[in-house]
Scaffold this active site. Structure first.
Site, PDB file in Angstrom:
ATOM      1  N   GLY A  55       0.514  -1.564  -0.015  1.00 28.03           N
ATOM      2  CA  GLY A  55       0.371  -0.210   0.058  1.00 28.03           C
ATOM      3  C   GLY A  55       0.751   1.322  -0.210  1.00 28.03           C
ATOM      4  N   HIS A  56       1.902   1.453   0.000  1.00 33.32           N
ATOM      5  CA  HIS A  56       3.030   2.143   0.452  1.00 33.32           C
ATOM      6  C   HIS A  56       4.349   1.955  -0.719  1.00 33.32           C
ATOM      7  CE1 HIS A  56       5.689   5.613   2.462  1.00 33.32           C
ATOM      8  NE2 HIS A  56       4.178   5.993   2.653  1.00 33.32           N
ATOM      9  N   PHE A  57       3.983   2.378  -2.485  1.00 30.32           N
ATOM     10  CA  PHE A  57       3.073   2.102  -3.067  1.00 30.32           C
ATOM     11  C   PHE A  57       3.250   1.371  -3.659  1.00 30.32           C
ATOM     12  CE2 PHE A  57       4.076   6.939  -0.855  1.00 30.32           C
ATOM     13  CZ  PHE A  57       2.715   7.150  -0.338  1.00 30.32           C
ATOM     14  N   VAL A  62       7.553   2.325  -1.608  1.00 31.47           N
ATOM     15  CA  VAL A  62       8.668   3.706  -0.341  1.00 31.47           C
ATOM     16  C   VAL A  62       8.505   3.176   0.377  1.00 31.47           C
ATOM     17  CG1 VAL A  62       9.349   5.890  -0.405  1.00 31.47           C
ATOM     18  CG2 VAL A  62       8.474   5.514  -2.281  1.00 31.47           C
TER      19      VAL A  62
END
Length: 162
Positions: A55-57, A62
């Site tokens: 989810g990041h990203f 990252v």
């Protein structure tokens, strides 16, 4: 586990004996070197399999800054326990009491090895203050001053320094 300065490295089993964290929040893979009352250097191998990358990203993975700070704090906690010459029990908890001058200089992503250098600045009234720097391939990725305290879980509700 021995905590003499003869043993300058720690493997993951020795790290797990000093930290209560476990997957997915154990963020120190190896201690490269340490010196009691002074400093420690450790690494976090960042892989695409880390859950936070979902989810990041998804389009540009990252490592979240808060997790990089947490990795530095875990490294600092290891240094504190090694300096005190104690192995914590299930009643020991290390809490953040402050983060100052945090700066993020470059992103950290899959394939990077985050090298964490932490130095004790001072210890006063149960508060440990550290200078912490995370780098990748010699380039600073983040830096901060961290303040932590070590408490027994039954003392956790007391204010820092009491």
């Amino acid at each position: 586990m021995t905590t003499t300065t003869e043993n300058k490295t720690l493997d993951i089993c020795q790290i797990k004996a000093l930290l209560p964290h476990r997957y997915p929040l154990l963020l120190v893979d190896r201690v490269l070197t340490w010196e009691a009352n002074k400093s420690i250097t450790a690494i976090k191998n960042v892989t695409v399999n880390e859950e936070f990358f979902n989810g990041h990203f998804p389009h540009k993975p990252v490592m979240p800054g808060v997790l990089m700070i947490e990795a530095l704090a875990q490294t600092a906690a290891i240094l504190s326990f090694l300096t005190m010459g104690v192995q914590p029990d299930e009643n020991s908890v290390v809490y953040f009491v402050g983060i100052d001058n945090a700066r993020f200089k470059r992103p950290v992503g899959p394939g990077d090895q985050l090298k964490m250098d932490v130095e004790i600045l001072r210890v006063s009234r149960g508060i440990w203050k550290y200078k912490a720097v995370g780098s990748v391939d010699g380039a600073v990725a983040l830096e901060a001053e961290l303040m932590c305290t070590i408490r027994a879980t039954d003392d956790a509700s007391k204010a820092a320094g009491q």
